[in-house]
Design a protein around this motif. Structure first.
Motif, PDB file in Angstrom:
ATOM      1  N   ALA A   4      -0.676  16.248 -38.668  1.00  0.00           N
ATOM      2  CA  ALA A   4      -0.645  15.665 -40.207  1.00  0.00           C
ATOM      3  C   ALA A   4       0.656  14.950 -40.542  1.00  0.00           C
ATOM      4  CB  ALA A   4      -0.696  16.969 -40.828  1.00  0.00           C
ATOM      5  N   HIS A   5       1.230  14.110 -41.378  1.00  0.00           N
ATOM      6  CA  HIS A   5       2.253  13.386 -41.974  1.00  0.00           C
ATOM      7  C   HIS A   5       2.376  13.794 -43.345  1.00  0.00           C
ATOM      8  CE1 HIS A   5       3.656  10.042 -38.675  1.00  0.00           C
ATOM      9  NE2 HIS A   5       2.684  11.427 -37.589  1.00  0.00           N
ATOM     10  N   GLY A   6       3.790  14.019 -43.785  1.00  0.00           N
ATOM     11  CA  GLY A   6       3.220  13.629 -45.386  1.00  0.00           C
ATOM     12  C   GLY A   6       3.658  15.516 -45.636  1.00  0.00           C
ATOM     13  N   GLU A   7       4.665  15.580 -46.069  1.00  0.00           N
ATOM     14  CA  GLU A   7       4.853  17.424 -46.544  1.00  0.00           C
ATOM     15  C   GLU A   7       4.568  17.724 -47.962  1.00  0.00           C
ATOM     16  OE1 GLU A   7       8.802  18.637 -44.805  1.00  0.00           O
ATOM     17  OE2 GLU A   7       9.077  17.088 -43.901  1.00  0.00           O
ATOM     18  N   PHE A   8       4.290  18.548 -48.428  1.00  0.00           N
ATOM     19  CA  PHE A   8       4.236  19.534 -50.027  1.00  0.00           C
ATOM     20  C   PHE A   8       4.378  20.450 -50.381  1.00  0.00           C
ATOM     21  CE2 PHE A   8       0.575  20.491 -47.470  1.00  0.00           C
ATOM     22  CZ  PHE A   8      -0.220  21.252 -47.360  1.00  0.00           C
ATOM     23  N   GLN A   9       4.605  20.639 -51.078  1.00  0.00           N
ATOM     24  CA  GLN A   9       5.170  21.618 -51.813  1.00  0.00           C
ATOM     25  C   GLN A   9       3.461  22.577 -52.903  1.00  0.00           C
ATOM     26  OE1 GLN A   9       9.158  21.553 -52.488  1.00  0.00           O
ATOM     27  NE2 GLN A   9      10.190  22.275 -51.074  1.00  0.00           N
ATOM     28  N   ILE A  10       3.989  23.557 -53.087  1.00  0.00           N
ATOM     29  CA  ILE A  10       2.334  23.557 -54.128  1.00  0.00           C
ATOM     30  C   ILE A  10       3.052  24.664 -54.916  1.00  0.00           C
ATOM     31  CG2 ILE A  10       0.510  24.533 -54.733  1.00  0.00           C
ATOM     32  CD1 ILE A  10      -0.589  23.064 -52.005  1.00  0.00           C
ATOM     33  N   CYS A  11       2.850  24.978 -55.936  1.00  0.00           N
ATOM     34  CA  CYS A  11       3.355  26.086 -57.377  1.00  0.00           C
ATOM     35  C   CYS A  11       2.439  26.413 -58.297  1.00  0.00           C
ATOM     36  CB  CYS A  11       5.025  26.329 -57.168  1.00  0.00           C
ATOM     37  SG  CYS A  11       5.350  28.144 -59.142  1.00  0.00           S
ATOM     38  N   SER A  12       1.148  27.321 -59.270  1.00  0.00           N
ATOM     39  CA  SER A  12       1.270  27.653 -59.273  1.00  0.00           C
ATOM     40  C   SER A  12       1.635  28.514 -60.073  1.00  0.00           C
ATOM     41  CB  SER A  12      -0.464  28.090 -59.012  1.00  0.00           C
ATOM     42  OG  SER A  12      -0.373  28.773 -58.407  1.00  0.00           O
ATOM     43  N   GLN A  13       1.697  27.943 -61.658  1.00  0.00           N
ATOM     44  CA  GLN A  13       1.599  29.187 -62.827  1.00  0.00           C
ATOM     45  C   GLN A  13       0.610  28.927 -63.817  1.00  0.00           C
ATOM     46  OE1 GLN A  13       5.715  29.035 -63.762  1.00  0.00           O
ATOM     47  NE2 GLN A  13       6.710  29.305 -62.545  1.00  0.00           N
ATOM     48  N   PRO A  14      -0.695  29.575 -64.350  1.00  0.00           N
ATOM     49  CA  PRO A  14      -1.788  29.447 -64.964  1.00  0.00           C
ATOM     50  C   PRO A  14      -1.342  28.879 -66.336  1.00  0.00           C
ATOM     51  CG  PRO A  14      -2.427  30.414 -63.343  1.00  0.00           C
ATOM     52  CD  PRO A  14      -0.577  30.415 -62.890  1.00  0.00           C
ATOM     53  N   GLY A  23       7.803  12.039 -48.776  1.00  0.00           N
ATOM     54  CA  GLY A  23       7.189  11.202 -47.046  1.00  0.00           C
ATOM     55  C   GLY A  23       5.792  10.552 -47.181  1.00  0.00           C
ATOM     56  N   SER A  24       4.917  10.492 -46.881  1.00  0.00           N
ATOM     57  CA  SER A  24       3.978   9.559 -45.828  1.00  0.00           C
ATOM     58  C   SER A  24       2.744  10.376 -45.903  1.00  0.00           C
ATOM     59  CB  SER A  24       4.364   7.965 -45.124  1.00  0.00           C
ATOM     60  OG  SER A  24       5.441   7.511 -45.480  1.00  0.00           O
ATOM     61  N   PHE A  25       2.052  10.145 -45.795  1.00  0.00           N
ATOM     62  CA  PHE A  25       0.508  11.043 -46.052  1.00  0.00           C
ATOM     63  C   PHE A  25      -0.598  10.400 -45.632  1.00  0.00           C
ATOM     64  CE2 PHE A  25       2.261  13.131 -48.733  1.00  0.00           C
ATOM     65  CZ  PHE A  25       2.439  15.150 -48.618  1.00  0.00           C
ATOM     66  N   ASN A  26      -1.024  10.984 -44.267  1.00  0.00           N
ATOM     67  CA  ASN A  26      -1.732  10.277 -43.323  1.00  0.00           C
ATOM     68  C   ASN A  26      -3.147  10.904 -43.104  1.00  0.00           C
ATOM     69  OD1 ASN A  26      -1.425  11.818 -41.838  1.00  0.00           O
ATOM     70  ND2 ASN A  26      -0.989  11.029 -39.775  1.00  0.00           N
ATOM     71  N   ASN A  27      -3.843  10.808 -43.169  1.00  0.00           N
ATOM     72  CA  ASN A  27      -6.127  11.396 -43.325  1.00  0.00           C
ATOM     73  C   ASN A  27      -5.211  13.527 -42.811  1.00  0.00           C
ATOM     74  OD1 ASN A  27      -8.538  11.325 -44.590  1.00  0.00           O
ATOM     75  ND2 ASN A  27      -8.999  12.053 -42.604  1.00  0.00           N
ATOM     76  N   GLU A  28      -4.870  13.327 -42.150  1.00  0.00           N
ATOM     77  CA  GLU A  28      -4.664  14.868 -41.889  1.00  0.00           C
ATOM     78  C   GLU A  28      -3.621  15.835 -43.023  1.00  0.00           C
ATOM     79  OE1 GLU A  28      -6.246  12.554 -38.542  1.00  0.00           O
ATOM     80  OE2 GLU A  28      -4.209  11.878 -39.920  1.00  0.00           O
ATOM     81  N   GLY A  29      -2.240  14.868 -42.861  1.00  0.00           N
ATOM     82  CA  GLY A  29      -1.422  15.734 -43.960  1.00  0.00           C
ATOM     83  C   GLY A  29      -2.393  15.614 -45.374  1.00  0.00           C
ATOM     84  N   ILE A  30      -3.149  14.591 -45.766  1.00  0.00           N
ATOM     85  CA  ILE A  30      -3.939  14.666 -47.065  1.00  0.00           C
ATOM     86  C   ILE A  30      -4.829  16.268 -47.286  1.00  0.00           C
ATOM     87  CG2 ILE A  30      -5.814  13.782 -48.513  1.00  0.00           C
ATOM     88  CD1 ILE A  30      -3.345  12.657 -49.149  1.00  0.00           C
ATOM     89  N   THR A  31      -5.697  15.840 -45.543  1.00  0.00           N
ATOM     90  CA  THR A  31      -6.746  16.705 -45.462  1.00  0.00           C
ATOM     91  C   THR A  31      -5.934  18.747 -45.784  1.00  0.00           C
ATOM     92  OG1 THR A  31      -7.900  15.858 -43.879  1.00  0.00           O
ATOM     93  CG2 THR A  31      -7.824  18.639 -43.943  1.00  0.00           C
ATOM     94  N   LEU A  62       0.549   6.056 -49.118  1.00  0.00           N
ATOM     95  CA  LEU A  62      -0.521   6.983 -48.081  1.00  0.00           C
ATOM     96  C   LEU A  62      -0.998   6.343 -47.178  1.00  0.00           C
ATOM     97  CD1 LEU A  62      -2.169   8.218 -51.951  1.00  0.00           C
ATOM     98  CD2 LEU A  62      -1.423   9.106 -49.301  1.00  0.00           C
ATOM     99  N   THR A  63      -1.831   5.941 -46.350  1.00  0.00           N
ATOM    100  CA  THR A  63      -2.082   5.258 -45.078  1.00  0.00           C
ATOM    101  C   THR A  63      -4.231   5.193 -45.586  1.00  0.00           C
ATOM    102  OG1 THR A  63      -3.410   6.840 -44.306  1.00  0.00           O
ATOM    103  CG2 THR A  63      -1.570   6.090 -43.373  1.00  0.00           C
ATOM    104  N   LEU A  64      -4.521   3.747 -45.444  1.00  0.00           N
ATOM    105  CA  LEU A  64      -5.791   3.208 -45.902  1.00  0.00           C
ATOM    106  C   LEU A  64      -6.978   4.992 -46.469  1.00  0.00           C
ATOM    107  CD1 LEU A  64      -5.884  -0.332 -45.299  1.00  0.00           C
ATOM    108  CD2 LEU A  64      -5.699   0.621 -47.423  1.00  0.00           C
ATOM    109  N   ASP A  65      -6.955   5.302 -44.686  1.00  0.00           N
ATOM    110  CA  ASP A  65      -7.972   6.579 -44.455  1.00  0.00           C
ATOM    111  C   ASP A  65      -7.286   7.692 -44.940  1.00  0.00           C
ATOM    112  OD1 ASP A  65      -5.364   7.008 -42.959  1.00  0.00           O
ATOM    113  OD2 ASP A  65      -7.003   7.663 -40.966  1.00  0.00           O
ATOM    114  N   SER A  66      -6.353   8.135 -45.298  1.00  0.00           N
ATOM    115  CA  SER A  66      -6.121   8.983 -46.299  1.00  0.00           C
ATOM    116  C   SER A  66      -6.305   8.608 -47.848  1.00  0.00           C
ATOM    117  CB  SER A  66      -4.726   9.288 -46.388  1.00  0.00           C
ATOM    118  OG  SER A  66      -3.880   8.124 -47.018  1.00  0.00           O
ATOM    119  N   LEU A  67      -6.374   7.975 -47.982  1.00  0.00           N
ATOM    120  CA  LEU A  67      -6.661   7.323 -49.611  1.00  0.00           C
ATOM    121  C   LEU A  67      -7.802   7.370 -49.914  1.00  0.00           C
ATOM    122  CD1 LEU A  67      -5.731   5.718 -52.069  1.00  0.00           C
ATOM    123  CD2 LEU A  67      -6.214   4.032 -51.578  1.00  0.00           C
ATOM    124  N   ASP A  68      -9.233   6.960 -48.683  1.00  0.00           N
ATOM    125  CA  ASP A  68     -10.454   7.482 -49.232  1.00  0.00           C
ATOM    126  C   ASP A  68     -10.960   8.575 -48.853  1.00  0.00           C
ATOM    127  OD1 ASP A  68     -11.321   5.103 -49.151  1.00  0.00           O
ATOM    128  OD2 ASP A  68     -11.773   4.841 -47.006  1.00  0.00           O
TER     129      ASP A  68
END
Length: 132
Positions: A4-14, A23-31, A62-68
Protein backbone atom coordinates in the motif's frame (compact mmCIF):
# COMPACT_ATOMS: atom_id res chain seq x y z
CA UNK A 1 0.44 -7.49 -5.41
CA UNK A 2 2.12 -4.26 -4.41
CA UNK A 3 2.35 -2.80 -0.95
CA UNK A 4 0.00 0.00 0.00
CA UNK A 5 1.16 3.50 -0.86
CA UNK A 6 -0.31 6.63 0.65
CA UNK A 7 -0.84 7.61 4.25
CA UNK A 8 -3.97 8.89 5.92
CA UNK A 9 -5.36 10.02 9.23
CA UNK A 10 -9.03 9.80 10.17
CA UNK A 11 -10.84 11.56 12.97
CA UNK A 12 -14.58 11.73 13.41
CA UNK A 13 -16.60 14.11 15.53
CA UNK A 14 -20.20 13.70 14.37
CA UNK A 15 -21.53 15.13 12.23
CA UNK A 16 -18.01 15.60 10.77
CA UNK A 17 -15.35 13.19 9.60
CA UNK A 18 -11.87 14.57 8.95
CA UNK A 19 -9.42 12.91 6.57
CA UNK A 20 -5.84 13.93 5.99
CA UNK A 21 -4.21 12.35 2.94
CA UNK A 22 -0.47 12.28 2.47
CA UNK A 23 1.63 11.12 -0.45
CA UNK A 24 0.71 9.12 -3.52
CA UNK A 25 -2.00 6.47 -3.37
CA UNK A 26 -2.07 3.24 -5.29
CA UNK A 27 -5.01 0.81 -5.39
CA UNK A 28 -3.91 -0.94 -2.19
CA UNK A 29 -3.59 2.41 -0.42
CA UNK A 30 -7.13 3.37 -1.45
CA UNK A 31 -8.36 -0.03 -0.25
CA UNK A 32 -6.80 0.64 3.17
CA UNK A 33 -8.27 4.14 3.23
CA UNK A 34 -11.72 2.82 2.34
CA UNK A 35 -11.48 0.17 5.07
CA UNK A 36 -10.35 2.79 7.56
CA UNK A 37 -13.28 5.05 6.74
CA UNK A 38 -15.76 2.18 7.00
CA UNK A 39 -14.24 1.13 10.33
CA UNK A 40 -14.45 4.71 11.62
CA UNK A 41 -18.07 4.98 10.49
CA UNK A 42 -18.88 1.78 12.38
CA UNK A 43 -17.98 3.49 15.66
CA UNK A 44 -21.02 5.78 15.33
CA UNK A 45 -24.74 5.20 14.80
CA UNK A 46 -25.67 4.90 11.14
CA UNK A 47 -25.87 8.17 9.18
CA UNK A 48 -24.45 10.38 11.96
CA UNK A 49 -21.56 11.48 9.74
CA UNK A 50 -22.98 14.08 7.37
CA UNK A 51 -19.91 16.08 6.38
CA UNK A 52 -16.46 14.94 5.29
CA UNK A 53 -13.56 17.39 5.35
CA UNK A 54 -10.46 16.27 3.46
CA UNK A 55 -7.06 17.94 3.87
CA UNK A 56 -5.04 17.52 0.68
CA UNK A 57 -2.11 19.70 1.74
CA UNK A 58 0.33 16.76 1.55
CA UNK A 59 -1.54 14.71 -1.06
CA UNK A 60 0.33 13.99 -4.29
CA UNK A 61 -1.62 11.80 -6.71
CA UNK A 62 -3.55 8.63 -7.43
CA UNK A 63 -2.62 5.82 -9.78
CA UNK A 64 -5.19 4.99 -12.49
CA UNK A 65 -6.24 1.74 -10.80
CA UNK A 66 -6.75 3.55 -7.48
CA UNK A 67 -8.88 6.18 -9.20
CA UNK A 68 -11.28 3.43 -10.31
CA UNK A 69 -11.43 2.06 -6.75
CA UNK A 70 -12.07 5.52 -5.35
CA UNK A 71 -14.88 6.10 -7.85
CA UNK A 72 -16.47 2.79 -6.81
CA UNK A 73 -16.27 3.79 -3.14
CA UNK A 74 -17.81 7.22 -3.72
CA UNK A 75 -20.65 5.69 -5.74
CA UNK A 76 -22.11 4.48 -2.41
CA UNK A 77 -21.61 7.54 -0.25
CA UNK A 78 -25.22 8.71 -0.46
CA UNK A 79 -26.36 5.59 1.37
CA UNK A 80 -23.74 6.29 4.04
CA UNK A 81 -25.52 9.57 4.75
CA UNK A 82 -22.92 12.04 3.47
CA UNK A 83 -24.42 15.39 2.54
CA UNK A 84 -21.29 17.41 1.85
CA UNK A 85 -17.60 16.88 1.16
CA UNK A 86 -15.11 19.73 1.53
CA UNK A 87 -11.60 19.52 0.09
CA UNK A 88 -9.00 21.83 1.64
CA UNK A 89 -5.60 22.81 0.26
CA UNK A 90 -6.48 21.50 -3.17
CA UNK A 91 -4.42 22.01 -6.31
CA UNK A 92 -5.79 22.19 -9.85
CA UNK A 93 -4.87 18.58 -10.74
CA UNK A 94 -6.55 17.15 -7.63
CA UNK A 95 -9.58 19.41 -8.15
CA UNK A 96 -10.02 18.11 -11.68
CA UNK A 97 -9.71 14.51 -10.48
CA UNK A 98 -12.20 14.90 -7.62
CA UNK A 99 -14.68 16.79 -9.82
CA UNK A 100 -14.63 13.78 -12.13
CA UNK A 101 -15.23 11.37 -9.25
CA UNK A 102 -18.22 13.33 -7.92
CA UNK A 103 -19.80 14.40 -11.23
CA UNK A 104 -22.81 12.05 -10.98
CA UNK A 105 -23.43 12.50 -7.28
CA UNK A 106 -26.07 14.43 -5.38
CA UNK A 107 -23.56 15.15 -2.62
CA UNK A 108 -22.51 18.81 -2.28
CA UNK A 109 -18.78 19.12 -3.02
CA UNK A 110 -16.70 22.21 -2.23
CA UNK A 111 -13.09 23.07 -2.90
CA UNK A 112 -11.03 25.47 -0.77
CA UNK A 113 -7.54 26.68 -1.60
CA UNK A 114 -6.54 26.66 2.08
CA UNK A 115 -7.81 26.24 5.65
CA UNK A 116 -8.53 29.95 5.99
CA UNK A 117 -10.90 29.89 3.00
CA UNK A 118 -12.77 26.98 4.56
CA UNK A 119 -12.96 28.73 7.94
CA UNK A 120 -14.52 31.81 6.33
CA UNK A 121 -17.49 29.60 5.45
CA UNK A 122 -17.32 27.34 8.54
CA UNK A 123 -15.93 29.60 11.30
CA UNK A 124 -16.93 27.29 14.16
CA UNK A 125 -14.95 24.26 13.01
CA UNK A 126 -12.58 23.98 15.96
CA UNK A 127 -10.94 20.80 14.67
CA UNK A 128 -9.61 22.68 11.64
CA UNK A 129 -8.48 25.60 13.80
CA UNK A 130 -6.63 23.39 16.27
CA UNK A 131 -5.30 20.52 14.17
CA UNK A 132 -4.67 21.67 10.61
Amino acid sequence: MFGAHGEFQICSQPPNMYLKLKGSFNNEGITLLTSGVIQELSTHPKNTIKYVIVNLGEFELLTLDSLDSLEAYFAGVKERGYQRVDYLNINIVAKNMFERIWKNSDVEVNFYKDNESYLLVHPNDNYIKQNW
